[in-house]
Scaffold this motif. Structure first.
Motif, short mmCIF file in Angstrom:
data_model
loop_
_atom_site.label_atom_id
_atom_site.label_comp_id
_atom_site.label_asym_id
_atom_site.label_seq_id
_atom_site.Cartn_x
_atom_site.Cartn_y
_atom_site.Cartn_z
N ALA A 95 0.82 -1.22 0.00
CA ALA A 95 0.00 0.00 0.00
C ALA A 95 0.85 1.27 0.00
CB ALA A 95 -0.92 0.00 1.22
N ARG A 96 2.15 1.14 0.20
CA ARG A 96 3.02 2.33 0.26
C ARG A 96 3.43 2.83 -1.13
NH1 ARG A 96 7.90 0.64 3.99
NH2 ARG A 96 7.85 -1.09 2.50
N ILE A 97 3.15 2.02 -2.17
CA ILE A 97 3.52 2.43 -3.52
C ILE A 97 2.26 2.66 -4.36
CG2 ILE A 97 4.66 1.73 -5.66
CD1 ILE A 97 6.62 0.13 -4.06
N SER A 98 2.18 3.82 -4.99
CA SER A 98 1.08 4.12 -5.90
C SER A 98 1.64 4.23 -7.31
CB SER A 98 0.38 5.42 -5.50
OG SER A 98 1.29 6.51 -5.53
N ILE A 99 0.84 3.82 -8.31
CA ILE A 99 1.29 3.81 -9.70
C ILE A 99 0.40 4.72 -10.54
CG2 ILE A 99 1.80 2.39 -11.71
CD1 ILE A 99 2.13 0.00 -10.00
N GLU A 125 11.68 -1.73 -6.88
CA GLU A 125 12.75 -2.03 -5.93
C GLU A 125 13.44 -0.77 -5.44
OE1 GLU A 125 15.13 -4.74 -8.13
OE2 GLU A 125 13.91 -6.48 -7.58
N ALA A 126 13.34 0.31 -6.20
CA ALA A 126 13.96 1.58 -5.79
C ALA A 126 13.16 2.29 -4.71
CB ALA A 126 14.11 2.49 -7.01
N LEU A 127 11.99 1.74 -4.36
CA LEU A 127 11.11 2.40 -3.38
C LEU A 127 10.89 1.52 -2.15
CD1 LEU A 127 8.41 3.72 -5.89
CD2 LEU A 127 10.21 5.06 -4.78
N SER A 150 10.57 6.63 -10.50
CA SER A 150 10.32 6.32 -9.10
C SER A 150 10.63 7.54 -8.27
CB SER A 150 11.19 5.14 -8.64
OG SER A 150 10.92 3.97 -9.37
N ALA A 151 9.68 7.95 -7.43
CA ALA A 151 9.89 9.10 -6.57
C ALA A 151 9.49 8.75 -5.15
CB ALA A 151 9.08 10.30 -7.06
N GLY A 152 10.40 8.99 -4.22
CA GLY A 152 10.11 8.67 -2.83
C GLY A 152 11.33 8.94 -1.97
N PRO A 153 11.21 8.72 -0.67
CA PRO A 153 12.34 8.97 0.25
C PRO A 153 13.43 7.92 0.11
CG PRO A 153 10.48 8.03 1.44
CD PRO A 153 9.99 8.30 0.05
N GLU A 201 18.52 12.04 -5.26
CA GLU A 201 18.29 11.56 -3.89
C GLU A 201 16.87 11.05 -3.71
OE1 GLU A 201 18.53 13.14 0.75
OE2 GLU A 201 19.36 14.35 -0.88
N ASP A 202 15.90 11.70 -4.37
CA ASP A 202 14.51 11.33 -4.15
C ASP A 202 13.81 10.85 -5.42
OD1 ASP A 202 14.52 13.71 -5.49
OD2 ASP A 202 13.07 14.72 -4.19
N ALA A 203 14.58 10.52 -6.46
CA ALA A 203 13.95 10.06 -7.70
C ALA A 203 14.93 9.28 -8.57
CB ALA A 203 13.38 11.24 -8.49
N LEU A 204 14.38 8.32 -9.30
CA LEU A 204 15.12 7.56 -10.30
C LEU A 204 14.29 7.56 -11.57
CD1 LEU A 204 17.28 5.48 -11.30
CD2 LEU A 204 15.76 3.70 -10.38
N VAL A 205 14.90 7.94 -12.68
CA VAL A 205 14.21 7.96 -13.96
C VAL A 205 14.92 7.00 -14.91
CG1 VAL A 205 13.44 9.33 -15.93
CG2 VAL A 205 13.46 10.33 -13.63
N LEU A 206 14.16 6.08 -15.50
CA LEU A 206 14.69 5.12 -16.46
C LEU A 206 14.04 5.40 -17.80
CD1 LEU A 206 14.13 2.00 -14.20
CD2 LEU A 206 16.35 3.01 -14.68
N GLY A 207 14.83 5.41 -18.86
CA GLY A 207 14.28 5.72 -20.19
C GLY A 207 14.81 4.77 -21.24
N ALA A 208 14.00 4.47 -22.24
CA ALA A 208 14.40 3.61 -23.34
C ALA A 208 13.80 4.12 -24.64
CB ALA A 208 13.96 2.17 -23.10
N VAL A 209 14.60 4.12 -25.68
CA VAL A 209 14.13 4.41 -27.04
C VAL A 209 14.56 3.23 -27.89
CG1 VAL A 209 14.28 5.93 -29.04
CG2 VAL A 209 14.33 6.89 -26.73
#
Length: 213
Positions: A95-99, A125-127, A150-153, A201-209
């Motif tokens: 319940a701690r992760i929202s999508i 897994e990053a959250l 992914s955004a979180g503490p 520190e509070d976010a991970l962004v993954l991108g693919a083309v």
């Protein structure tokens, strides 16, 4: 980074077994408790825990079947909603992760779906302390574009996973933890595309083309 298909397949199998150990072990423990328990209320509780563990096990198996394996057949396109259902299943009990979803295409090529699923797994897994997972995917003019944020503490991200995504992990350092990222790098190379990540520190962004995927 050069890795044989046999080595990569072996490490992916190890990763699958590692992730399945907990829910399957819970099933085994629950059955043992149920066999010895006489109190009706406690037996009902055991049955509820067994049901939960069975659902988690099934959800993970369905996820890994498409994320790592040959599920979906050999057709050109796979419904994006299949990936959405599988990722939603992974966080159903958390319940701690929202999508938040932004899917502009109904179907995408199989390499793109595999990338979307594995990005989703890395993002989850990053959250470890919860947060928000934003997932966007689009197939436009034959090119698949995928972004997972992914955004979180206290974001948790193994730098070796990042190096595996970039194909920069030294030979001999590949593990079951980094094998999914190495697989994504190979998929991107095969399609003539690229992967990238940005870590804060509070976010991970993954991108693919992925052209042609």
């Amino acid at each position: 980074m050069t890795v044989s298909s046999v080595e990569l397949a072996s490490l992916l199998c190890s990763r699958l077994c590692h992730d399945m150990l907990s829910p399957v072990g819970a099933l085994s423990n629950g059955l043992e408790l149920l066999a010895d328990e006489k109190d009706p209320e406690m037996r009902q509780r055991c049955l509820e825990l067994l049901d939960q563990s069975a659902r988690i096990s099934a959800d993970k198996l369905k996820f890994f079947r498409l994320a790592f394996g040959a599920a979906g057949g050999f057709g050109e396109l796979i419904p994006v909603n299949e990936a959405r259902v599988l990722i939603d299943g992974l966080v159903a009990s958390n319940a701690r992760i929202s999508i938040n979803w932004a899917l502009s295409s109904e179907a995408m090529p199989k390499p793109a779906i595999k990338t979307l699923l594995n990005f989703g797994m890395i993002g989850i897994e990053a959250l470890p302390r919860g947060g928000t997972l934003d997932i966007a995917a689009e197939l436009r003019d034959g090119t698949s574009e995928i972004v997972v944020r992914s955004a979180g503490p206290r974001i948790a991200f193994d730098r070796d996973i990042g190096r595996a995504l970039e194909g920069a992990l030294p030979e001999g350092e590949l593990s079951s933890r980094t094998a999914p990222a190495a697989m994504l790098h190979q998929l991107a190379q095969e399609t003539g595309g690229g992967l990238q990540f940005v870590l804060a520190e509070d976010a991970l962004v993954l991108g693919a083309v992925l052209p042609g995927a």
